[in-house]
Write an enzyme that holds these catalytic residues in place. Structure first.
Site, PDB file in Angstrom:
ATOM      1  N   HIS A  73     -21.983  30.108 -13.902  1.00  0.00           N
ATOM      2  CA  HIS A  73     -23.324  29.642 -13.509  1.00  0.00           C
ATOM      3  C   HIS A  73     -24.223  30.858 -13.310  1.00  0.00           C
ATOM      4  CE1 HIS A  73     -25.856  26.650 -10.996  1.00  0.00           C
ATOM      5  NE2 HIS A  73     -26.543  27.769 -11.067  1.00  0.00           N
ATOM      6  N   HIS A  75     -28.418  32.536 -14.556  1.00  0.00           N
ATOM      7  CA  HIS A  75     -29.779  32.222 -15.045  1.00  0.00           C
ATOM      8  C   HIS A  75     -30.301  33.442 -15.794  1.00  0.00           C
ATOM      9  CE1 HIS A  75     -30.410  28.463 -12.681  1.00  0.00           C
ATOM     10  NE2 HIS A  75     -29.508  29.030 -11.887  1.00  0.00           N
ATOM     11  N   LYS A  78     -34.155  34.101 -16.014  1.00  0.00           N
ATOM     12  CA  LYS A  78     -34.899  34.588 -14.847  1.00  0.00           C
ATOM     13  C   LYS A  78     -34.477  35.985 -14.406  1.00  0.00           C
ATOM     14  CE  LYS A  78     -35.051  29.931 -12.927  1.00  0.00           C
ATOM     15  NZ  LYS A  78     -34.218  29.001 -12.169  1.00  0.00           N
ATOM     16  N   HIS A 226     -27.474  21.190 -11.228  1.00  0.00           N
ATOM     17  CA  HIS A 226     -27.741  21.755  -9.905  1.00  0.00           C
ATOM     18  C   HIS A 226     -27.863  20.532  -8.998  1.00  0.00           C
ATOM     19  CE1 HIS A 226     -28.805  25.422 -12.021  1.00  0.00           C
ATOM     20  NE2 HIS A 226     -29.030  26.048 -10.881  1.00  0.00           N
ATOM     21  N   GLU A 229     -28.477  21.067  -3.741  1.00  0.00           N
ATOM     22  CA  GLU A 229     -28.569  22.474  -3.311  1.00  0.00           C
ATOM     23  C   GLU A 229     -29.471  22.527  -2.085  1.00  0.00           C
ATOM     24  OE1 GLU A 229     -30.012  25.147  -6.312  1.00  0.00           O
ATOM     25  OE2 GLU A 229     -29.783  26.909  -5.048  1.00  0.00           O
ATOM     26  N   ASP A 326     -24.715  33.052 -10.156  1.00  0.00           N
ATOM     27  CA  ASP A 326     -26.041  32.463  -9.993  1.00  0.00           C
ATOM     28  C   ASP A 326     -27.127  33.508 -10.263  1.00  0.00           C
ATOM     29  OD1 ASP A 326     -27.703  30.315  -9.707  1.00  0.00           O
ATOM     30  OD2 ASP A 326     -27.392  30.021  -7.579  1.00  0.00           O
ATOM     31  N   ASN A 327     -28.127  33.597  -9.414  1.00  0.00           N
ATOM     32  CA  ASN A 327     -29.302  34.430  -9.721  1.00  0.00           C
ATOM     33  C   ASN A 327     -29.028  35.906  -9.464  1.00  0.00           C
ATOM     34  OD1 ASN A 327     -30.240  31.622  -8.638  1.00  0.00           O
ATOM     35  ND2 ASN A 327     -31.795  32.345 -10.060  1.00  0.00           N
TER      36      ASN A 327
HETATM   37 ZN    ZN Z   1     -28.480  28.097 -10.353  1.00  0.00          ZN
END
Ligand code: ZN
Length: 437
Positions: A73, A75, A78, A226, A229, A326-327
């Site tokens: 997971h 991104h 971004k 998602h 969350e 994630d991010n």
């Molecule tokens: Zn995410």
């Protein structure tokens, strides 16, 4: 670059070893891995009398070894945008607002540069399989980042499997026709594409969620959400997903990322949801870094809750649980380096995970948990010899000191440095291997 034929005395995690496997001092005995032509021939308990008939052997002397990593997971669209943003309001919804402003300036070249940097970092970390979400705001057309990620998936094929999830706000599925059109566009964009959605109490619409799964079913797509969350105890995304999969007899695979709300619900409700999840083709993905950062986030106030989903209760029910990045360096999270070991290190503390190496390293390695079908362990005979040697870590302190690592891809050194002490006298290769830089 140099390729060993035998990796001797490797410390493999318990979850990867066949039953029965001998124990030594309460820990799994060391293993010998035999490789040929970039593939795994087999593994056996370490035999100190083993002399390779030919080829080279490295004696790892108990160094930790994992298969290639999975980052389930991320991104990439971004990543690395934070540096050009001003102050960002804390919390998930503040980060979304900052992102909406930044994306107005995105170009294909910008996305390509940032996503490529992310892939290079992931590759150096030893990741062999990476799934990225891609923000998707228009009902009719795919975003420009989607095209870039599709091109990058093709360019990186053979080095790293890159899957792309269309991260669509739930309201775009409100009309069944729109849901079907979205699924058709995603399915037409080639292999490795999944349908996704952002499911939250602020946009809750069970009918739209149903349309999402109906559309995915019709177009043969797997789904990655998602979901919940947040720490709102009323969040119903995960429970509704499990019920819908049963009702629709969904034949694809579903990943539910985050599911933080389980931690805010009363025990009986949360466990009943997990019981239903255990009966479904659902893999949970927990994102400890961003959950710690974005949940219970109020300016000037110390967070009181951790915001993680119920990973231990899920594990106890046999639900596959993956841990992912994630991010990375965007308004959602300022830190990160596309190294899944960082997420695990955070998870070990935040979720108080026991046996990080022997049990929970599985949550970074099971690519088979991202699809429906036979669940095959990595490093089975015939599989690609994608391996990571952590020569400065040990089974007690793991994942501390895992940053220095040697990555083997298809049996060959891809990054890092082989340790001169590994080369056994029987090896015919040491002088060459020692010259590796
Ligand atoms: Zn995410």
């Amino acid at each position: 670059m140099h390729a060993p034929d035998h990796l001797l005395a490797a410390r493999l995690p318990r979850w990867l070893l066949p039953d029965p496997w001998p124990l030594h001092g309460g820990q799994p005995a060391l293993a010998d891995l035999h490789l040929a032509n970039g593939r795994v021939l087999g593994m056996a308990p370490h035999d100190s009398a083993f002399t390779p008939p030919a080829g080279s052997a490295w004696n790892l002397a108990g160094a930790l070894v994992l298969p290639g990593l999975v980052d389930a997971h991320t991104h990439l669209d971004k990543a690395f945008t934070l540096a050009r943003m001003g102050a960002v309001k804390p919390g998930l919804l503040g980060a979304i607002a900052a992102m909406m402003v930044d994306r107005q300036g995105w170009t294909e070249a910008d996305v390509r540069e940032r996503a490529s940097r992310a892939l290079q970092w992931a590759y150096a970390a030893g990741t062999v399989h990476l799934r990225t979400h891609c923000d998707w705001w228009e009902p009719e057309a795919q975003p420009l980042a989607w095209n870039v990620l599709r091109e990058l998936a093709q360019e990186w094929a053979g080095r790293l499997t890159l899957e792309r999830v269309a991260l669509v706000p739930l309201h775009l599925y409100a009309e069944r026709r729109s849901a079907l059109r979205l699924a058709r566009i995603v399915a037409a964009s080639g292999p490795g594409a999944l349908l996704g959605g952002f499911v939250h109490t602020t946009n809750w619409n069970p009918q739209a969620l149903r349309h999402l799964f109906e559309a995915a079913q019709l177009h043969g797509l797997n789904v990655d959400l998602h979901v919940d969350e947040e720490l709102h105890p009323g969040a119903q995304g995960l429970a509704t997903t499990a019920a819908l999969l049963q009702e629709l007899r969904f034949d694809g695979h579903v990943v539910c990322g985050h599911s933080c709300a389980l931690a805010a619900q009363d025990e009986a409700t949360a466990l009943a949801t997990l019981d239903a999840v255990a009966q479904s083709p659902i893999t949970l993905v927990t994102l400890p870094i961003t959950n710690l950062l974005l949940q219970d986030a109020v300016t000037g106030r110390t967070p009181r809750q951790r915001g993680l989903t119920l990973v231990k209760e899920a594990h106890a029910r046999g639900i596959p649980v993956l841990i992912a990045s994630d991010n990375v360096q965007d308004p959602f999270c300022p830190v990160g380096s596309f190294d899944p070991l960082e997420a695990l290190a955070t998870g070990v503390l935040a979720a108080q995970l026991d046996a990080p190496f022997d049990r929970w390293s599985q949550a970074l390695c099971r690519a088979d948990w991202l699809s429906r079908g036979p669940q095959a362990l990595p490093l089975a005979p015939g599989s690609s010899a994608d391996l990571i040697v952590f020569h400065q870590a040990d089974g007690w302190g793991f994942p501390s000191r895992t940053q220095p690592r040697l990555v083997l891809r298809q049996g060959r050194v891809a990054s890092g440095q082989a340790n001169a002490g590994w080369f056994t006298p029987a090896s015919s290769i040491p002088p060459l291997a020692r010259s590796l830089a």
